[in-house]
Design an enzyme around this catalytic site. Structure first.
Site, PDB file in Angstrom:
ATOM      1  N   ARG A 100     -28.601 -45.866  42.822  1.00 17.52           N
ATOM      2  CA  ARG A 100     -28.296 -44.569  43.410  1.00 17.52           C
ATOM      3  C   ARG A 100     -28.482 -43.492  42.342  1.00 17.52           C
ATOM      4  O   ARG A 100     -28.745 -43.793  41.182  1.00 17.52           O
ATOM      5  CB  ARG A 100     -26.911 -44.517  44.071  1.00 17.52           C
ATOM      6  CG  ARG A 100     -25.806 -45.330  43.466  1.00 17.52           C
ATOM      7  CD  ARG A 100     -25.340 -44.908  42.105  1.00 17.52           C
ATOM      8  NE  ARG A 100     -25.048 -43.492  42.039  1.00 17.52           N
ATOM      9  CZ  ARG A 100     -25.069 -42.772  40.960  1.00 17.52           C
ATOM     10  NH1 ARG A 100     -25.387 -43.327  39.793  1.00 17.52           N
ATOM     11  NH2 ARG A 100     -24.794 -41.487  40.967  1.00 17.52           N
ATOM     12  N   ASP A 123     -29.162 -33.397  44.110  1.00 15.73           N
ATOM     13  CA  ASP A 123     -29.983 -34.292  44.935  1.00 15.73           C
ATOM     14  C   ASP A 123     -31.141 -33.568  45.593  1.00 15.73           C
ATOM     15  O   ASP A 123     -32.159 -34.183  45.932  1.00 15.73           O
ATOM     16  CB  ASP A 123     -29.123 -34.970  45.992  1.00 15.73           C
ATOM     17  CG  ASP A 123     -28.250 -36.026  45.346  1.00 15.73           C
ATOM     18  OD1 ASP A 123     -27.181 -35.667  44.828  1.00 15.73           O
ATOM     19  OD2 ASP A 123     -28.675 -37.197  45.312  1.00 15.73           O
ATOM     20  N   LYS A 125     -23.335 -34.448  45.170  1.00 18.22           N
ATOM     21  CA  LYS A 125     -22.254 -35.276  45.702  1.00 18.22           C
ATOM     22  C   LYS A 125     -21.111 -34.447  46.289  1.00 18.22           C
ATOM     23  O   LYS A 125     -20.723 -33.423  45.724  1.00 18.22           O
ATOM     24  CB  LYS A 125     -21.732 -36.168  44.563  1.00 18.22           C
ATOM     25  CG  LYS A 125     -20.585 -37.085  44.903  1.00 18.22           C
ATOM     26  CD  LYS A 125     -20.837 -37.956  46.112  1.00 18.22           C
ATOM     27  CE  LYS A 125     -22.091 -38.767  46.020  1.00 18.22           C
ATOM     28  NZ  LYS A 125     -22.521 -39.327  47.329  1.00 18.22           N
TER      29      LYS A 125
HETATM   30  O1  MRU Z   1     -24.535 -40.998  46.552  1.00 20.26           O
HETATM   31  P1  MRU Z   1     -25.088 -41.005  45.154  1.00 20.26           P
HETATM   32  O2  MRU Z   1     -24.252 -41.803  44.198  1.00 20.26           O
HETATM   33  O3  MRU Z   1     -26.548 -41.383  45.122  1.00 20.26           O
HETATM   34  O4  MRU Z   1     -24.996 -39.489  44.690  1.00 20.26           O
HETATM   35  C1  MRU Z   1     -25.509 -39.133  43.447  1.00 20.26           C
HETATM   36  C2  MRU Z   1     -25.306 -37.727  43.076  1.00 20.26           C
HETATM   37  O5  MRU Z   1     -24.819 -36.924  43.831  1.00 20.26           O
HETATM   38  C3  MRU Z   1     -25.837 -37.315  41.724  1.00 20.26           C
HETATM   39  O6  MRU Z   1     -25.044 -36.313  41.176  1.00 20.26           O
HETATM   40  C4  MRU Z   1     -27.262 -36.793  41.883  1.00 20.26           C
HETATM   41  O7  MRU Z   1     -28.055 -37.728  42.551  1.00 20.26           O
HETATM   42  C5  MRU Z   1     -27.881 -36.455  40.601  1.00 20.26           C
HETATM   43  S1  MRU Z   1     -28.266 -37.868  39.623  1.00 20.26           S
HETATM   44  C6  MRU Z   1     -29.050 -37.410  38.204  1.00 20.26           C
END
Ligand code: MRU
Length: 353
Positions: free
Chosen positions: A50, A242, A253
């Site tokens: 992830r 993201d 997140k």
């Molecule tokens: O649901 P996830 O764990 O994939 O969410 C990840 C995040 O929100 C991170 O902060 C984001 O992907 C940036 S990673 C460099």
């Protein structure tokens, strides 16, 4: 220290994808091997792998695995399988645009060779492209670290939300790259890690990787960020992203938006660290960013224990959008975007599609 390589490809065209199973951390450090595209899809969906950049790299290798089943087929059959496999992987998670960016790169690589190269050559070119995406991600982390570290001059405490570290990328992260680089340059930093409900990426992953790398870290519940700021324990906030819209609105997140509001209320700079592959210039603002809705059981039965009444109504968006006006600067591999607005973003990312 353990080898914290989030994922790697083992072998050549008939190889496999090896990744750290992040659902088992911090209790167990286990690597799993994905030998089929279905396993990669499942690993992305269930968050074994992830974090936006790591999802993109995993998906690119997933395409290579998906084509192994048609090894020896003719060109049209290979390209038909490529269409199927990319559409399938694209349906694993909706928010992190790095997934779609990586799949597009794979499709463009094949399209450039279609009708001109043998299926074997196309397959080899696709593995080379996945490796290039992987290597660029490593370089990106280092560049973000270099550009971001000066922003932390004079900072003693920095707060982060979720995990935008090595585990979310192919190297040592985006938000955490800035921390790692500043510490490598001799700065003393203390990181405050939000635990990040409901899946605890902050507690399970950020606190773990910072601890493994010898960085001072204090874990807090999400609800404690306000008091930590009021007590002047942090002078900067850094998160990843993201998907970032053309105007700078940034999805990250769930809970990030609240942290940004708190930072603004306390006069603390709020930085987003993300590669150019996380920008989606086809989207004017954050309103249009698709937000993943996840299983209510993540809230009612987190980690196997029932913590809410059976059958209760639940709202479980996995991401929220922080408006550009709350973001002090975006740190990407090309430099620092400040102020965060459409013009500055276009100036730095001008040549992106
Ligand atoms: O649901 P996830 O764990 O994939 O969410 C990840 C995040 O929100 C991170 O902060 C984001 O992907 C940036 S990673 C460099």
């Amino acid at each position: 220290m353990k080898n914290l390589e989030t994922l790697h490809w083992k072998g050549e065209e008939s190889g496999r994808l090896v990744l750290i199973d992040q659902t088992r951390l911090p209790g167990e450090f286990v690597e799993i091997e994905c030998r089929t595209v279905e396993q990669v899809w499942e690993a992305i969906k269930t968050l074994r792998v992830r974090g936006a950049p790591a999802i993109g790299v995993a998906a690119a290798y997933g395409v290579c695995l998906g084509l192994q089943t048609v090894a020896g087929a003719d060109g049209p059959a290979l390209l038909a399988q490529l269409d199927e496999v990319t559409a399938y992987l694209a349906a694993s998670r909706p928010t992190a645009v790095n997934l779609f960016w990586a799949l597009d790169r794979m499709k463009r690589t094949a399209a450039a060779l279609a009708g001109r190269a043998s299926p074997d050559r196309i397959t080899a070119a696709l593995l080379a492209e996945a490796r290039a995406i992987h290597e660029e991600d490593r370089q990106m982390c280092r560049a973000i670290g270099r550009h971001g570290a000066p922003l932390l001059k004079g900072v003693e405490g920095v707060l982060t939300h979720c995990n935008a570290g090595g585990l979310a990328t192919a190297d040592y992260g985006t938000a955490l790259a800035v921390v790692y680089t500043a510490v490598e340059q001799g700065q003393t930093l203390h990181v405050w890690a939000d635990e990040t409900r409901p899946l605890l990426q902050g507690a399970r992953l950020t606190a773990w990787e910072l601890h493994e790398r010898g960085i001072d870290v204090t874990l807090i519940c999400d609800s404690m960020a306000a008091v930590v700021m009021r007590e002047r324990r942090v002078q900067a906030v850094i998160t990843g992203a993201d998907r970032i819209a053309a105007n700078g609105d940034a999805a990250n997140k769930i809970g990030t938006y609240g942290v940004a509001l708190l930072a603004a209320a306390h006069g603390i700079p709020f930085y987003v660290a993300a590669p150019t592959s996380t920008f989606d210039l086809s989207i004017a603002d954050g309103e249009a960013i698709p937000i993943e809705q996840r299983d209510p059981a993540e809230i009612t039965h987190g980690f196997g224990r029932q913590t809410a009444p059976e059958g209760i109504g639940v709202y479980n968006p996995a991401f929220d959008v922080t408006p550009a006006r709350l973001i002090t600067a975006i740190i990407c591999e090309r430099g620092v975007i400040r102020p965060v607005d459409r013009e500055q973003i276009a100036a730095v990312l001008g040549d992106e599609p």
